[in-house]
Design an enzyme around this catalytic site. Structure first.
Site, mmCIF file in Angstrom:
data_model
loop_
_atom_site.group_PDB
_atom_site.id
_atom_site.type_symbol
_atom_site.label_atom_id
_atom_site.label_comp_id
_atom_site.label_asym_id
_atom_site.label_seq_id
_atom_site.Cartn_x
_atom_site.Cartn_y
_atom_site.Cartn_z
ATOM 1 N N GLY A 1 0.832 -1.214 0.000
ATOM 2 C CA GLY A 1 0.000 0.000 0.000
ATOM 3 C C GLY A 1 0.859 1.253 0.000
ATOM 4 O O GLY A 1 0.497 2.272 0.592
ATOM 5 N N GLY B 1 -0.569 4.810 -0.983
ATOM 6 C CA GLY B 1 -1.703 5.370 -0.231
ATOM 7 C C GLY B 1 -1.302 6.563 0.618
ATOM 8 O O GLY B 1 -0.178 7.065 0.548
ATOM 9 N N GLN B 2 -2.251 6.997 1.447
ATOM 10 C CA GLN B 2 -2.053 8.223 2.228
ATOM 11 C C GLN B 2 -0.842 8.116 3.153
ATOM 12 O O GLN B 2 -0.033 9.019 3.228
ATOM 13 C CB GLN B 2 -3.307 8.526 3.060
ATOM 14 N N ILE C 1 -0.491 -1.681 -6.211
ATOM 15 C CA ILE C 1 -1.383 -2.400 -7.147
ATOM 16 C C ILE C 1 -1.488 -1.559 -8.422
ATOM 17 O O ILE C 1 -1.349 -0.323 -8.363
ATOM 18 C CB ILE C 1 -2.784 -2.655 -6.539
ATOM 19 N N ILE D 1 -2.305 -7.338 -1.792
ATOM 20 C CA ILE D 1 -2.338 -8.000 -0.481
ATOM 21 C C ILE D 1 -3.230 -9.242 -0.478
ATOM 22 O O ILE D 1 -3.066 -10.130 0.363
ATOM 23 C CB ILE D 1 -2.774 -6.997 0.616
ATOM 24 N N TYR E 1 -15.164 -1.109 9.088
ATOM 25 C CA TYR E 1 -13.783 -0.671 9.278
ATOM 26 C C TYR E 1 -13.296 -1.070 10.676
ATOM 27 O O TYR E 1 -12.235 -1.690 10.834
ATOM 28 C CB TYR E 1 -13.737 0.852 9.106
ATOM 29 N N LYS F 1 -10.490 -3.762 12.101
ATOM 30 C CA LYS F 1 -9.360 -3.297 12.927
ATOM 31 C C LYS F 1 -9.241 -4.112 14.220
ATOM 32 O O LYS F 1 -8.144 -4.512 14.604
ATOM 33 C CB LYS F 1 -9.490 -1.798 13.226
HETATM 34 N N1 SER Z 1 -8.901 8.132 9.356
HETATM 35 C C1 SER Z 1 -9.708 6.956 9.495
HETATM 36 C C2 SER Z 1 -11.060 7.172 8.963
HETATM 37 O O1 SER Z 1 -11.610 8.230 9.193
HETATM 38 C C3 SER Z 1 -9.805 6.544 10.933
HETATM 39 O O2 SER Z 1 -8.702 5.807 11.299
HETATM 40 O O3 SER Z 1 -11.589 6.307 8.358
#
Ligand code: SER
Length: 318
Positions: free
Chosen positions: A8, A11-12, A35, A55, A143, A147
């Site tokens: 990744g 990414g950010q 990717i 991944i 999400y 996690k």
């Molecule tokens: N920055 C993430 C989100 O807002 C939180 O970990 O999805």
């Protein structure tokens, strides 16, 4: 840590972290995994090796780990919270299917693994203020479900197989390099861009909604410093609360307005993101990270705002 695979890397977090590791480990191989839908470009491409690493493809991960004799994997592939609500199955496939692949390769090839967790790993039944390190984790977003599951799986691989897994729970991350996509905390990134480009911002999160946030330089340092810790001192591993600032939209608005008096903000609340934000803590207690591996943030809201505005003004004045 010498040879590192960053999954990744475009990414950010990955785009900045890859460059940082290449500067602090100049004689290592810092491999930018990407990717094809998000290819490596520019400085990221030219400053070191890069390889296609999806991944969800365990063989690709294993081949790259073998080829570069990788000792540490940073697993930075994920869908952020609002996108994960739109595509929950994909979020699980990448977040947990992907993590299983990474951990299995790490077990076989004896790599250390970092997989970020988040304030999103908490839920509405978690204590909201100064959220303790060890507390209720019953998130209501996909999400968050990925996690918490990732934290458990990472601890399991450490206890059962001795894989050196370490991690932090990131707050909302604010940076001026790569734009985030689809996070709940991302309003706190957008606001700086809109302040500089338009002089006004329409905020999707209600006044009075507090969330923990962090400036990217502090986050990058945490990802590296956690691996410099003496493992004998780590009572926790997956994952440590880390914190540097907690604010609501009015506070970040006021911080920008102090430096740009003509800046204005109105509200148009996005119900999906507002609901997610309300299910997360207001602020985390990061004392375990401070005690066990010396975590300490450098930026607060005002110093971050000064830096963000000066970088973005310079960029958009050209
Ligand atoms: N920055 C993430 C989100 O807002 C939180 O970990 O999805």
């Amino acid at each position: 840590m010498k040879n590192v695979l960053i999954i990744g890397s475009t990414g950010q977090i990955g785009s900045e972290f890859t460059m940082k590791l290449r500067s602090i480990i100049p004689n290592g191989q810092i491999v930018a995994g990407y990717i094809p839908a998000a290819p490596v470009k520019g400085e990221l491409k030219e400053s070191g090796p890069s390889e296609i690493v999806d991944i969800t493809n365990a063989q690709q991960i294993a081949d790259v780990v073998e080829k570069y004799d990788v000792d540490t994997i940073y697993n930075l592939a994920a869908l952020l919270s609002a996108v994960a609500e739109a595509k929950p199955q994909l979020a699980w496939h990448i977040g947990i299917g992907g993590l299983c692949n990474v951990l299995e390769v790490a077990r076989e090839k004896k790599c250390a693994v970092f997989t970020p967790s988040s304030i999103g790993s908490f839920g509405p039944s978690t204590p909201k203020d100064k959220t303790p390190q060890d507390t209720i984790q019953r998130p209501t977003t996909m999400y968050g479900v990925t996690k918490v599951s990732g934290e458990l799986l990472s601890d399991y691989y450490f206890k059962r197989f001795g894989v050196d897994t370490r991690s932090v729970r990131f707050p909302g991350l604010i940076s001026n390099v790569t734009l985030p996509g689809g996070g709940t905390t991302d309003y706190a990134v957008d606001i700086y861009y809109k302040a500089v480009q338009d002089g006004s911002f329409v905020c999707p999160i209600k006044a009075g909604t507090y969330m923990d946030m962090m400036y990217m330089p502090d986050a990058l340092r945490a990802m590296y410093e956690i691996f410099e810790a003496d493992p004998a001192k780590l009572k926790h591993r997956n994952s440590f609360n880390i914190a540097s600032m907690s604010f609501d939209p009015e506070m970040i608005y006021a911080a920008i307005k102090r430096q740009m008096p003509s800046f204005t903000m109105t509200y148009d609340v996005d119900e999906l993101r507002q609901g997610i934000a309300e299910s997360w803590p207001n602020s985390l207690d990061d004392s375990c990270a401070r005690e066990e591996w010396g975590w300490k943030p450098e930026y607060d809201l005002d110093t971050m705002t000064t830096d963000m505005l000066s970088v973005l003004k310079e960029r958009y004045s050209k």
